[in-house]
Write a protein that holds these residues in place. Structure first.
Motif, PDB file in Angstrom:
ATOM      1  N   LEU A   1       2.610  -1.586  10.525  1.00  0.00           N
ATOM      2  CA  LEU A   1       3.326  -0.943   9.439  1.00  0.00           C
ATOM      3  C   LEU A   1       2.796  -1.434   8.092  1.00  0.00           C
ATOM      4  CD1 LEU A   1       6.983  -1.099  10.796  1.00  0.00           C
ATOM      5  CD2 LEU A   1       5.329   0.765  10.968  1.00  0.00           C
ATOM      6  N   VAL A   2       2.495  -2.718   8.020  1.00  0.00           N
ATOM      7  CA  VAL A   2       1.878  -3.285   6.823  1.00  0.00           C
ATOM      8  C   VAL A   2       0.417  -2.846   6.734  1.00  0.00           C
ATOM      9  CG1 VAL A   2       1.273  -5.418   5.614  1.00  0.00           C
ATOM     10  CG2 VAL A   2       3.422  -5.270   6.905  1.00  0.00           C
ATOM     11  N   ALA A   3      -0.296  -2.976   7.855  1.00  0.00           N
ATOM     12  CA  ALA A   3      -1.729  -2.686   7.861  1.00  0.00           C
ATOM     13  C   ALA A   3      -2.020  -1.218   7.564  1.00  0.00           C
ATOM     14  CB  ALA A   3      -2.336  -3.084   9.208  1.00  0.00           C
ATOM     15  N   LEU A   4      -1.202  -0.303   8.083  1.00  0.00           N
ATOM     16  CA  LEU A   4      -1.429   1.119   7.831  1.00  0.00           C
ATOM     17  C   LEU A   4      -1.265   1.458   6.354  1.00  0.00           C
ATOM     18  CD1 LEU A   4       0.349   2.793  10.883  1.00  0.00           C
ATOM     19  CD2 LEU A   4      -2.095   2.867  10.358  1.00  0.00           C
ATOM     20  N   VAL A   5      -0.256   0.877   5.718  1.00  0.00           N
ATOM     21  CA  VAL A   5      -0.053   1.121   4.287  1.00  0.00           C
ATOM     22  C   VAL A   5      -1.240   0.602   3.479  1.00  0.00           C
ATOM     23  CG1 VAL A   5       1.366   0.550   2.285  1.00  0.00           C
ATOM     24  CG2 VAL A   5       2.459   1.154   4.453  1.00  0.00           C
ATOM     25  N   LEU A   6      -1.680  -0.625   3.785  1.00  0.00           N
ATOM     26  CA  LEU A   6      -2.821  -1.199   3.066  1.00  0.00           C
ATOM     27  C   LEU A   6      -4.091  -0.407   3.337  1.00  0.00           C
ATOM     28  CD1 LEU A   6      -2.165  -5.017   3.614  1.00  0.00           C
ATOM     29  CD2 LEU A   6      -1.780  -3.676   1.533  1.00  0.00           C
ATOM     30  N   SER A   7      -4.253   0.055   4.585  1.00  0.00           N
ATOM     31  CA  SER A   7      -5.434   0.839   4.930  1.00  0.00           C
ATOM     32  C   SER A   7      -5.439   2.173   4.183  1.00  0.00           C
ATOM     33  CB  SER A   7      -5.478   1.072   6.441  1.00  0.00           C
ATOM     34  OG  SER A   7      -6.698   1.645   6.834  1.00  0.00           O
ATOM     35  N   ALA A   8      -4.261   2.773   4.047  1.00  0.00           N
ATOM     36  CA  ALA A   8      -4.171   4.026   3.298  1.00  0.00           C
ATOM     37  C   ALA A   8      -4.486   3.813   1.820  1.00  0.00           C
ATOM     38  CB  ALA A   8      -2.781   4.622   3.459  1.00  0.00           C
ATOM     39  N   LEU A   9      -4.063   2.671   1.277  1.00  0.00           N
ATOM     40  CA  LEU A   9      -4.275   2.391  -0.141  1.00  0.00           C
ATOM     41  C   LEU A   9      -5.724   2.023  -0.459  1.00  0.00           C
ATOM     42  CD1 LEU A   9      -1.059   0.333  -0.976  1.00  0.00           C
ATOM     43  CD2 LEU A   9      -1.582   2.668  -1.687  1.00  0.00           C
ATOM     44  N   PHE A  10      -6.338   1.215   0.424  1.00  0.00           N
ATOM     45  CA  PHE A  10      -7.639   0.639   0.087  1.00  0.00           C
ATOM     46  C   PHE A  10      -8.802   1.194   0.907  1.00  0.00           C
ATOM     47  CE2 PHE A  10      -4.491  -2.577  -1.138  1.00  0.00           C
ATOM     48  CZ  PHE A  10      -4.851  -2.775  -2.463  1.00  0.00           C
ATOM     49  N   GLU A  11      -8.519   1.800   2.059  1.00  0.00           N
ATOM     50  CA  GLU A  11      -9.585   2.351   2.897  1.00  0.00           C
ATOM     51  C   GLU A  11      -9.503   3.875   2.988  1.00  0.00           C
ATOM     52  OE1 GLU A  11     -10.466  -1.134   6.119  1.00  0.00           O
ATOM     53  OE2 GLU A  11      -8.638   0.020   6.427  1.00  0.00           O
ATOM     54  N   HIS A  12      -8.570   4.452   2.273  1.00  0.00           N
ATOM     55  CA  HIS A  12      -8.401   5.906   2.235  1.00  0.00           C
ATOM     56  C   HIS A  12      -8.121   6.494   3.614  1.00  0.00           C
ATOM     57  CE1 HIS A  12      -9.831   5.493  -1.850  1.00  0.00           C
ATOM     58  NE2 HIS A  12     -10.949   4.950  -1.425  1.00  0.00           N
ATOM     59  N   LEU A  13      -7.390   5.737   4.434  1.00  0.00           N
ATOM     60  CA  LEU A  13      -6.971   6.255   5.732  1.00  0.00           C
ATOM     61  C   LEU A  13      -5.958   7.380   5.513  1.00  0.00           C
ATOM     62  CD1 LEU A  13      -6.730   6.138   8.864  1.00  0.00           C
ATOM     63  CD2 LEU A  13      -4.922   4.430   8.531  1.00  0.00           C
ATOM     64  N   ALA A  14      -6.239   8.535   6.112  1.00  0.00           N
ATOM     65  CA  ALA A  14      -5.331   9.667   5.997  1.00  0.00           C
ATOM     66  C   ALA A  14      -4.192   9.513   6.999  1.00  0.00           C
ATOM     67  CB  ALA A  14      -6.088  10.971   6.253  1.00  0.00           C
ATOM     68  N   LEU A  15      -2.974   9.408   6.484  1.00  0.00           N
ATOM     69  CA  LEU A  15      -1.811   9.242   7.361  1.00  0.00           C
ATOM     70  C   LEU A  15      -1.282  10.618   7.761  1.00  0.00           C
ATOM     71  CD1 LEU A  15       0.011   6.269   5.591  1.00  0.00           C
ATOM     72  CD2 LEU A  15      -1.533   6.211   7.564  1.00  0.00           C
ATOM     73  N   GLY A  16      -2.100  11.349   8.517  1.00  0.00           N
ATOM     74  CA  GLY A  16      -1.704  12.667   9.000  1.00  0.00           C
ATOM     75  C   GLY A  16      -0.776  12.565  10.194  1.00  0.00           C
ATOM     76  N   TRP A  17      -0.409  13.731  10.731  1.00  0.00           N
ATOM     77  CA  TRP A  17       0.569  13.718  11.814  1.00  0.00           C
ATOM     78  C   TRP A  17       0.097  12.976  13.058  1.00  0.00           C
ATOM     79  CZ3 TRP A  17       0.091  15.379  16.738  1.00  0.00           C
ATOM     80  CH2 TRP A  17      -0.935  16.265  17.033  1.00  0.00           C
TER      81      TRP A  17
END
Length: 286
Positions: A250-266
């Protein structure tokens, strides 16, 4: 107090996923792990000496300490480094969270720790979640996502096994700081030997990002978090302690979305929900 231990462990390890991804590049994974574990071992054993903790490990317990070091401090970390070099750190952390499943099974087999009645349902949820996230990517992008997934799953299995051995060592009455310190040195030695055996040359990265992430990983995400994590193992048992790794993504996904441009799609959100639900079912009281 236990809630605070859970929160700190999840936050520090969640940040560690992104910091691990920042290590990829100049210094190969096994050498990064070896350097990190040397520093962690020095700090842990130094702290133990200052606190007057007995540092000697009885002869009969040394094989178990070595095994914990190999699993938790070498194999798991090298595999996770390799995973984050091939996939976003948030997704790698999500796969790592399935270590609770492996810890529960291994603790039942090796230590007789009961598992919950919802284990089968939880395991199926976890498998479904991984499939939702990774099967579409594997079909679209070929072997690269699959390689990252295999490395991350290897890290999850090794973490679950190392957690179980750590519970055994605590049951034997071994001081946690001593076990972690010597285990870190075992992990450093094993990682360096792995690098030599595979012909991986040493290369030093002195960039600010590498040095900063290295210090964070060695001190905050290793020394401090190891102590927190294995205190949870002592309090709750290996299966429930590994549930902290269900919160790390939950922490890592947020950071990955912010800094690695991970798309949090469905697919990511649905798969993450299934995996986290699976961990809850696996670790729920019978």
């Amino acid at each position: 107090m236990t809630v605070l231990l859970f929160a700190l462990t999840a936050l520090l390890w969640g940040g560690g996923a992104l910091a691990t991804a920042m290590q990829a590049g100049v210094t190969p994974a096994p050498w990064s792990v070896a350097l990190r574990m040397v520093l962690a071992g020095v700090i842990l054993l130094g702290y133990g000496r200052l606190r007057g903790v007995p540092l000697a490990i009885p002869r009969k317990d040394r094989p178990a300490v070595v095994l914990q070091g190999l699993l938790f401090f070498a194999i798991a970390f090298i595999a996770f480094y390799e995973a984050t070099a091939r996939m976003p750190s948030g997704l790698a952390a999500l796969v790592l969270s399935t270590s609770s499943l492996f810890a529960a099974v291994l603790a039942r087999a090796a230590l007789g720790v009961p598992i919950s009645s919802g284990f089968v349902s939880g395991a199926l949820c976890g498998i479904l979640g991984l499939a939702i996230i990774f099967l579409p990517g594997a079909a679209a992008h070929g072997a690269a996502p699959l390689a990252g997934f295999v490395w991350a799953l290897t890290a999850a299995i090794a973490t679950g096994a190392g957690t179980t051995v750590g519970a055994r060592n605590q049951r034997a009455g071994l001081p946690v700081v001593s076990v972690l310190g010597w285990g870190a040195f075992v992990g450093a030695t094993a990682s360096a030997l792995w690098a030599v055996a595979t012909g991986t040359p040493f290369a030093a990265d002195i960039s600010p990002s590498y040095v900063a992430s290295f210090l964070y990983l060695a001190i905050a995400a290793s020394c401090i978090t190891f102590m927190l994590y294995f205190e949870l193992v002592r309090r709750l048992g290996p299966g429930r302690a590994a549930y902290t790794l269900a919160l790390v993504p939950l922490v890592a996904l947020v950071l990955s979305a912010l800094f690695e441009h991970l798309a949090l799609g469905w697919p990511v959100l649905a798969g993450a929900a299934a995996i986290l639900a699976g961990n809850v079912l696996v670790l729920a009281r019978a």
